[in-house]
Design a protein around this motif. Structure first.
Motif, PDB file in Angstrom:
ATOM      1  N   UNK A 189       1.424   7.094   2.760  1.00 53.10           N
ATOM      2  CA  UNK A 189       0.588   6.943   1.234  1.00 53.10           C
ATOM      3  C   UNK A 189       0.452   8.771   0.708  1.00 53.10           C
ATOM      4  N   UNK A 190       1.745   9.054  -0.598  1.00 53.67           N
ATOM      5  CA  UNK A 190       1.856  10.066  -0.844  1.00 53.67           C
ATOM      6  C   UNK A 190       0.728  10.734  -1.844  1.00 53.67           C
ATOM      7  N   UNK A 191       0.181   9.993  -2.011  1.00 49.99           N
ATOM      8  CA  UNK A 191      -0.784  10.488  -3.294  1.00 49.99           C
ATOM      9  C   UNK A 191      -0.632  10.571  -4.778  1.00 49.99           C
ATOM     10  N   UNK A 192       0.466   9.343  -5.023  1.00 56.67           N
ATOM     11  CA  UNK A 192       1.247   9.005  -5.926  1.00 56.67           C
ATOM     12  C   UNK A 192       1.134   7.864  -6.166  1.00 56.67           C
ATOM     13  N   UNK A 241       2.935   5.815  -5.546  1.00 57.52           N
ATOM     14  CA  UNK A 241       4.171   4.895  -4.926  1.00 57.52           C
ATOM     15  C   UNK A 241       4.348   5.592  -2.962  1.00 57.52           C
ATOM     16  N   UNK A 242       3.991   4.194  -2.356  1.00 56.89           N
ATOM     17  CA  UNK A 242       3.760   5.273  -1.001  1.00 56.89           C
ATOM     18  C   UNK A 242       5.488   5.146  -0.279  1.00 56.89           C
ATOM     19  N   UNK A 243       5.269   5.673   1.236  1.00 64.57           N
ATOM     20  CA  UNK A 243       7.298   6.035   1.474  1.00 64.57           C
ATOM     21  C   UNK A 243       6.843   5.366   3.222  1.00 64.57           C
ATOM     22  N   UNK A 259      -1.160   3.866 -11.388  1.00 66.90           N
ATOM     23  CA  UNK A 259      -1.070   3.931  -9.700  1.00 66.90           C
ATOM     24  C   UNK A 259      -0.522   2.390  -9.385  1.00 66.90           C
ATOM     25  N   UNK A 260      -0.590   2.335  -7.783  1.00 66.94           N
ATOM     26  CA  UNK A 260      -0.491   0.789  -7.655  1.00 66.94           C
ATOM     27  C   UNK A 260      -0.928  -0.352  -8.017  1.00 66.94           C
ATOM     28  N   UNK A 261      -0.599  -1.335  -8.314  1.00 64.07           N
ATOM     29  CA  UNK A 261      -1.142  -2.015  -8.621  1.00 64.07           C
ATOM     30  C   UNK A 261      -0.733  -2.974  -7.916  1.00 64.07           C
ATOM     31  N   UNK A 262      -2.457  -4.369  -7.759  1.00 71.20           N
ATOM     32  CA  UNK A 262      -2.184  -5.767  -6.754  1.00 71.20           C
ATOM     33  C   UNK A 262      -3.085  -5.971  -8.042  1.00 71.20           C
ATOM     34  N   UNK A 263      -3.034  -7.808  -8.022  1.00 68.71           N
ATOM     35  CA  UNK A 263      -2.911  -8.300  -6.675  1.00 68.71           C
ATOM     36  C   UNK A 263      -0.505  -8.379  -7.642  1.00 68.71           C
TER      37      UNK A 263
END
Lengths: 235, 236
Positions: free
Chosen positions: A84-87, A89-91, B49-53
């Protein structure tokens, strides 16, 4: 003749017309609308020759190539770790880039970096679809053990680091702490409990006063007075 | 001329008292409050931020999700049942459509920006107040925007064109009423939301829109001031 409506260090908000006419160029955080240049983010005006750009004052961290960031392991795959990159998107930290040590075929990768571990790594690649690769090969890139991680605004990170790292080394010297500042707004602090508390309050002070003039002197004074107080109490 | 005076003594082209503040919720990436008369809106932005689903993700750009919610005793009538309703779902949708034209999320593929708009207290014009608060909160979150969005309701009460109807006017019974919420990009004079409840003549609608535009410029100034106030303090 082009007219500039703003001065250096003005705060502007989206939609504000910064300059009229085609004599100036729109930099980052601005866009051209007809003959005018308008702001597209909340930011500080920075006029650089004929280019008008904005320094962002808020917003989340977005991974950028060559950034050194502090990441947390969230998953372990066949070929590496997802961090987790605190953004948004994960890396991906691949096996090859993770360590210079020899890893046996079929080894349990959780023995090397477990879920929840924090690591300092460098962004090696970011695609247009925001697939991020990170590496831990390089000086200062390591697994973090002990200490604590502090979240700060990522836009204030350059201020915390200072010119050629002057600010962070000042805090290190004054508090006796080990400090790593990630571009993604996470700061790792490791030292004595008093030293850590002192470093945290200094970093919070930098965050609050980040755009004021004479910041270095203020922090120097702040750290100096704190140390004297501590000594006074001890004696 | 039968509608001579507004219940609260305002001029016909005068909006209720407006107050705006930015950065009211620490945990959010961006936040703002907007008060017009007795209607109070809080907007909190989380993201990108990351989107789910994952099937909701858009690989070409980030998406915007809005959520409009009135608190149980925020209205002047009965308790409002908590959770989504047909009304709140529709208003969430029009809020999203009113904000999208100014927002550029091209740099955040597969991610989401969430906007939560809460109303502790309402008295007509809540969707407009919500849009005003949300646009300030989005700017506060550091997102790329072409312009802010300002919104106000205009309309007619009996034979009079008015700006910013309050509840008494919306519920006026001695003549026809039209309630027209409008949202605009103030720097470009472009409309992003136009709805209507009631009946109005074409020429009256045009007049109402002109009056609304004037009022929106004032609201825009308040929004601008609130945003600058937050950041100016950090810079000085």
């Amino acid at each position: 003749m082009g007219k500039i409506n703003v001065k250096d260090k003005d705060v502007v908000i989206p939609g504000e017309i910064l300059a009229e006419g085609m004599d100036n160029f729109p930099g980052s955080g601005t866009y051209r609308e007809g003959d005018n240049i308008a702001a597209s983010i909340v930011g500080l005006v920075s006029i650089d020759g004929r280019t008008i750009k904005l320094i962002p004052l808020s917003g989340r961290y977005i991974p950028k190539k060559f950034d050194t960031i502090i990441c947390k392991v969230i998953d372990v795959n066949m070929s590496g770790w997802r961090v987790d990159t605190n953004s948004p998107y994960s890396a991906m930290l691949s096996l090859k880039e993770a360590t210079s040590k020899f890893i046996e075929r079929g080894a349990d990768l959780r023995q090397i970096y477990d879920i929840g571990d924090s690591v300092v790594c460098k962004v090696t690649n970011v695609t247009s679809q925001m697939l991020v690769d990170v590496s831990m090969k390089g000086p200062g890139l390591m697994k973090l053990s002990g200490g604590r991680i502090l979240g700060v605004e990522n836009n204030k990170v350059p201020r915390i680091i200072g010119k050629q790292g002057s600010m962070v080394s000042m805090i290190k010297d004054a508090t006796g702490c080990n400090i790593v500042v990630g571009q993604n707004g996470l700061v790792w602090i490791n030292g004595s409990p008093e030293g850590e508390m002192k470093a945290i309050s200094a970093i919070h002070k930098i965050e609050q006063e980040s755009h004021m003039s004479g910041l270095t002197d203020n922090i120097k004074q702040f750290l100096g007075s704190k140390i004297e107080n501590k000594d006074g109490e001890k004696n | 001329m039968t509608y001579k005076e507004r219940p609260d003594g305002r001029k016909f082209d005068e909006s209720r008292k407006i107050e705006a503040k930015v950065g009211v919720i620490d945990n959010a990436d961006g936040s703002a409050s907007f008060k017009i008369g007795n209607t109070l809106a809080y907007a909190a932005v989380y993201g990108p931020r990351n989107l789910h689903p994952r099937f909701l993700q858009d690989p070409s750009k980030g998406i915007l999700r809005c959520n409009y919610n009135m608190m149980p005793f925020s209205g002047s009538g009965d308790r409002i049942r908590p959770g989504g309703s047909r009304r709140s779902k529709e208003i969430s949708l029009v809020t999203q459509k009113a904000l999208l034209p100014v927002l550029n999320l091209d740099n955040y593929p597969n991610s989401v920006v969430d906007v939560f708009i809460e109303f502790p207290q309402t008295e007509a014009g809540s969707r407009c107040a919500g849009i005003c608060a949300a646009s300030m909160a989005l700017a506060d979150a550091g997102l790329e925007m072409k312009d802010l969005v300002s919104a106000v309701s205009v309309g007619r009460v009996d034979d009079q064109i008015v700006v910013d109807l309050d509840y008494a006017e919306e519920a006026y019974e001695d003549g026809p009423v039209a309630d027209i919420p409008i949202a605009m990009m103030p720097s470009y004079d472009k409309i992003t939301l136009l709805q209507m409840d009631g009946l109005i003549q074409k020429k009256d609608l045009q007049k109402a829109l002109e009056m609304g535009k004037k009022s929106l410029k004032e609201i825009h100034e308040v929004q601008k001031k609130a945003l600058k106030e937050k950041y100016q303090g950090e810079v000085k």
